[in-house]
Design a protein around this motif. Structure first.
Motif, short mmCIF file in Angstrom:
data_model
loop_
_atom_site.label_atom_id
_atom_site.label_comp_id
_atom_site.label_asym_id
_atom_site.label_seq_id
_atom_site.Cartn_x
_atom_site.Cartn_y
_atom_site.Cartn_z
N HIS A 1 0.84 -1.19 0.00
CA HIS A 1 0.00 0.00 0.00
C HIS A 1 0.88 1.25 0.00
O HIS A 1 2.05 1.21 0.38
CB HIS A 1 -0.90 0.02 1.24
CG HIS A 1 -2.10 -0.86 1.11
ND1 HIS A 1 -3.12 -0.57 0.23
CD2 HIS A 1 -2.45 -2.00 1.76
CE1 HIS A 1 -4.05 -1.50 0.35
NE2 HIS A 1 -3.67 -2.38 1.24
N PHE A 2 0.30 2.36 -0.41
CA PHE A 2 1.01 3.63 -0.36
C PHE A 2 0.11 4.70 0.24
O PHE A 2 -1.11 4.70 0.08
CB PHE A 2 1.52 4.05 -1.75
CG PHE A 2 0.46 4.08 -2.83
CD1 PHE A 2 -0.29 5.23 -3.06
CD2 PHE A 2 0.24 2.97 -3.64
CE1 PHE A 2 -1.25 5.26 -4.08
CE2 PHE A 2 -0.71 3.00 -4.66
CZ PHE A 2 -1.46 4.15 -4.87
N ASP A 3 0.72 5.63 0.94
CA ASP A 3 0.01 6.74 1.55
C ASP A 3 1.00 7.89 1.71
O ASP A 3 1.99 7.76 2.43
CB ASP A 3 -0.58 6.33 2.90
CG ASP A 3 -1.41 7.43 3.55
OD1 ASP A 3 -1.62 8.48 2.91
OD2 ASP A 3 -1.86 7.22 4.69
N SER A 4 0.72 8.99 1.05
CA SER A 4 1.63 10.12 1.09
C SER A 4 1.63 10.83 2.43
O SER A 4 2.56 11.58 2.74
CB SER A 4 1.22 11.14 0.01
OG SER A 4 -0.05 11.70 0.32
N GLY A 5 0.59 10.59 3.24
CA GLY A 5 0.37 11.46 4.39
C GLY A 5 -0.12 12.81 3.89
O GLY A 5 -0.24 13.04 2.68
N PHE A 6 -0.42 13.71 4.79
CA PHE A 6 -0.92 15.02 4.39
C PHE A 6 0.21 15.83 3.79
O PHE A 6 1.22 16.10 4.44
CB PHE A 6 -1.52 15.74 5.60
CG PHE A 6 -2.77 15.10 6.12
CD1 PHE A 6 -3.98 15.29 5.49
CD2 PHE A 6 -2.72 14.28 7.24
CE1 PHE A 6 -5.13 14.68 5.95
CE2 PHE A 6 -3.87 13.67 7.72
CZ PHE A 6 -5.08 13.87 7.07
N ARG A 7 0.03 16.22 2.53
CA ARG A 7 1.03 17.02 1.83
C ARG A 7 0.53 18.45 1.78
O ARG A 7 -0.41 18.79 1.08
CB ARG A 7 1.26 16.48 0.42
CG ARG A 7 1.45 14.98 0.34
CD ARG A 7 2.63 14.47 1.14
NE ARG A 7 3.90 14.79 0.54
CZ ARG A 7 5.05 14.21 0.87
NH1 ARG A 7 5.06 13.27 1.80
NH2 ARG A 7 6.16 14.56 0.28
#
Length: 263
Positions: A119-125
Motif C-alpha cells: 500500500h502507499f500513503d503520502s500522508g498530508f502534503r
C-alpha cells in the motif's frame, strides 16, 4: 468552506494547459503516458532531477468543493515513476492540503490495488492555500509543523494492474483516481485481456462496499469509483460523467518535494 458541489464538474479545468483527464490512454493511441523532466530543490538543499508521469491535485478557487486528480486515469509501463503535485492557477485551482492514499492503506476501505503489492500513503502534503506570498497559517503551515511534509509525492509502480487511490481530506467530494500499469483496458471479464488478474481487486470489488465502509461520506466516492471503472474499461474513450476530453502533456513548472516508495 461552503457546502458546495460534489458533482464531478470539469468546466473550470477543461482547456487549462498542463491539465488533462487522461494520460497514456490506449483508446487515444497514447499508451504509455509520457514522463516529464522534473527538477527540484530539496529542503536539505540537494538538487534532484527525475523523469516522471505527473498528476496534479486541483481544488476549485470558488470554494465549491470540487477537488480532482488530473488526470483521473494514467496508463503507465512497469517501472515508471508517477509524481503527484499541487496545481495552483488564479481563478482555477488553489494548492490545498491533500493525500495520495491507496484504497485499503488506512484500513477504512477495502483493498483496491493488486494483491501482493505494498500500500502507499503520502500522508498530508501541505499546500499553500492563499496564493502568492500569503500562506494559510491556520492550516497548511500548521500541517507542515505537525507532520513535517509538504510538496509532492512519488511512487515507482513495478507490478502490472489497476491501482485505485483517493484523498483522505476530500474523499467525500469524489476525489479519487487511478493508475493502470500496462495496457489493461476493455471489459474486465473479457478473456481477450492479456492478464485478467490485473483487474482484481480494483475492478471486481463492488463499489457499494465503499458506502458500507463509510455510511456518512462513502456514497459520492462509490460513484467516483464507478466513473473510474468506465474510464478504465474504455481505455480513455469514454468519460465516466458524460464529457470528453483528450490527453495532452505539460510544459509544467515542477517545484515540489519528492518522496519515493515502491508500489
Amino acid at each position: 468552506m461552503t457546502a458546495g458541489s460534489i458533482d464531478p464538474s470539469m468546466q473550470a479545468v477543461m482547456g487549462v494547459e498542463g491539465l488533462s483527464m487522461f494520460k497514456g490512454a490506449p483508446a487515444h493511441g497514447e499508451y504509455p503516458a509520457s514522463p516529464s523532466h522534473i527538477e527540484m530543490e530539496m529542503p536539505s538543499g540537494e538538487h534532484m532531477e527525475m523523469e516522471a508521469v505527473t498528476i496534479r491535485t486541483t481544488a476549485a478557487t470558488d470554494d465549491s468543493n470540487n477537488y480532482h486528480f488530473m488526470p483521473h486515469v494514467a496508463w503507465v509501463e512497469p517501472g515508471q515513476m508517477v509524481f503527484w503535485e499541487h496545481f495552483g492557477a488564479p481563478g482555477v485551482s488553489e494548492k490545498r492540503t491533500h493525500t495520495v492514499t491507496s484504497f485499503g492503506a488506512s484500513g477504512q476501505f477495502m483493498r483496491l490495488i493488486p494483491e501482493g503489492v505494498s500500500h502507499f500513503d503520502s500522508g498530508f502534503r501541505a499546500g499553500t492555500h492563499g496564493e502568492g506570498s500569503l500562506i494559510d497559517e491556520r492550516f497548511n503551515r500548521k500541517m507542515v509543523r505537525l507532520l513535517g511534509t509538504e510538496g509532492g509525492f512519488g511512487i515507482k509502480f513495478q507490478e502490472p494492474g489497476v491501482y485505485l487511490y483517493y484523498c483522505q481530506n476530500h474523499h467525500m467530494f469524489k476525489m479519487a483516481g487511478a493508475v493502470v500499469v500496462t495496457e489493461l483496458w476493455g471489459e474486465h471479464g473479457d478473456q481477450s485481456v492479456s492478464n485478467p488478474k490485473g483487474w482484481a481487486p480494483a475492478m471486481t470489488t463492488e463499489p457499494h462496499k465503499v458506502k458500507e465502509a463509510d455510511p456518512l461520506h462513502g456514497e459520492p466516492l462509490s460513484h467516483q469509483i464507478e466513473e473510474l471503472h468506465t474510464m478504465i474499461t474504455s481505455g480513455g474513450e469514454s468519460m465516466g460523467h458524460g464529457m470528453d476530453m483528450g490527453g495532452g502533456d505539460d510544459g509544467e513548472d515542477h517545484s515540489e518535494e519528492e518522496e519515493e516508495h515502491e508500489g
